[in-house]
Design an enzyme around this catalytic site. Structure first.
Site, PDB file in Angstrom:
ATOM      1  CG  HIS A   1       1.605  50.901  36.041  1.00 24.99           C
ATOM      2  ND1 HIS A   1       2.326  51.675  35.164  1.00 24.99           N
ATOM      3  CD2 HIS A   1       1.515  49.675  35.477  1.00 24.99           C
ATOM      4  CE1 HIS A   1       2.636  50.950  34.106  1.00 24.99           C
ATOM      5  NE2 HIS A   1       2.158  49.720  34.270  1.00 24.99           N
TER       6      HIS A   1
ATOM      7  CD  GLU B   1       4.116  46.021  35.281  1.00 27.35           C
ATOM      8  OE1 GLU B   1       3.664  45.443  34.289  1.00 27.35           O
ATOM      9  OE2 GLU B   1       3.756  47.159  35.622  1.00 27.35           O
TER      10      GLU B   1
HETATM   11  P1  PGA Z   1       3.559  46.176  28.413  1.00 26.77           P
HETATM   12  O1  PGA Z   1       3.069  46.913  29.771  1.00 26.77           O
HETATM   13  O2  PGA Z   1       3.048  44.765  28.473  1.00 26.77           O
HETATM   14  O3  PGA Z   1       2.970  46.979  27.326  1.00 26.77           O
HETATM   15  O4  PGA Z   1       5.064  46.224  28.444  1.00 26.77           O
HETATM   16  C1  PGA Z   1       3.036  46.257  30.984  1.00 26.77           C
HETATM   17  C2  PGA Z   1       2.505  47.157  32.064  1.00 26.77           C
HETATM   18  O5  PGA Z   1       2.790  48.378  32.012  1.00 26.77           O
HETATM   19  O6  PGA Z   1       1.801  46.719  32.988  1.00 26.77           O
END
Ligand code: PGA
Length: 228
Positions: free
Chosen positions: A83, A152
């Site tokens: 992540h 992401e």
């Molecule tokens: P968020 O986070 O939905 O708060 O933008 C997503 C993530 O970090 O997996």
């Protein structure tokens, strides 16, 4: 029941009252939902839902970490690896992430491998280059279908901003081309107010949800839209 994966990454912001409310108000979740609670709360979630972890460490004696070889026996099948918060605040490199991916697969776990460009990368037109580098290095020597890619964009996490639908579609296409059609879920400010449009993106195999995971009504709404 929808086939798209809904991965709820609760991160580390819920206190015990928030957890208690979630457990009370959401007695069960559909089979395409995976909840990834903060480690300290995992025992509360494990017998109720499909649970994933937010991180893992190697087999051995490493104070404060979770041993990869103990996860499967606890009935947990999924682990988030790489992540962007771990990359950024805990200095996780592609090389370390690659080792974690391998050890998870050896232990028969399914990996949700997170990749994503920063705003700087995006503004310099380097999104594809950065994603390719992350994929090449994190998946080096890895041959498995037990991987789900979490795309992401770093600048979309927790900001309320997302790439355009066209941008997400193109990027997911690109990722699938270089990693031989692994499943790709999108994450970064997935919310009740944008889930309907995000859900229409062709090629998206699900969503990785952060902040909204911690809010019962938002969890319900996202499931309702995705599962129809
Ligand atoms: P968020 O986070 O939905 O708060 O933008 C997503 C993530 O970090 O997996």
């Amino acid at each position: 029941m929808g086939n798209k994966l809904l991965i709820f990454n609760m991160k580390t912001t819920m206190n015990i009252n928030d957890v208690d409310k979630f457990l009370r108000e959401i007695p069960s979740l559909p089979s395409n939902a995976i909840v990834c609670p903060e480690m300290v709360y995992v025992p509360y979630f494990i017998n109720k839902y499909t649970v994933g972890l937010q991180n893992v460490y190697f087999n051995g004696s490493y104070t404060g970490e979770v041993n990869v070889s103990h996860i499967k026996n606890m009935g947990i099948n999924y682990v988030i690896i790489g992540h962007s918060e771990r990359r950024r605040y805990l200095n996780e490199s592609n090389e370390l992430i690659n080792q974690k991916v391998k050890v998870c697969l050896e232990n028969n776990l399914k990996v949700i491998l997170c990749i994503g460009e920063t705003l700087d990368d995006k503004e310099n037109g380097k999104t594809n280059e950065v994603l390719k580098c992350q994929l090449d290095e994190c998946l080096k020597g890895v041959d498995s279908s037990n991987i789900i890619i979490g795309y992401e964009p770093v600048w979309a996490i927790g900001t309320g901003k997302t790439p355009s639908l066209e941008e997400i579609e193109k990027t997911i296409d690109y990722i699938k081309k270089i990693c031989h059609n692994l499943r790709v879920v999108y994450g970064g400010s997935v919310k009740p107010n944008n889930i309907s449009s995000l859900n229409n993106i062709s090629g998206v195999d699900g969503f990785l949800i952060g902040k909204s995971s911690t809010i019962v009504d938002e969890v319900r709404k996202i499931i309702e839209v995705v599962n129809g």
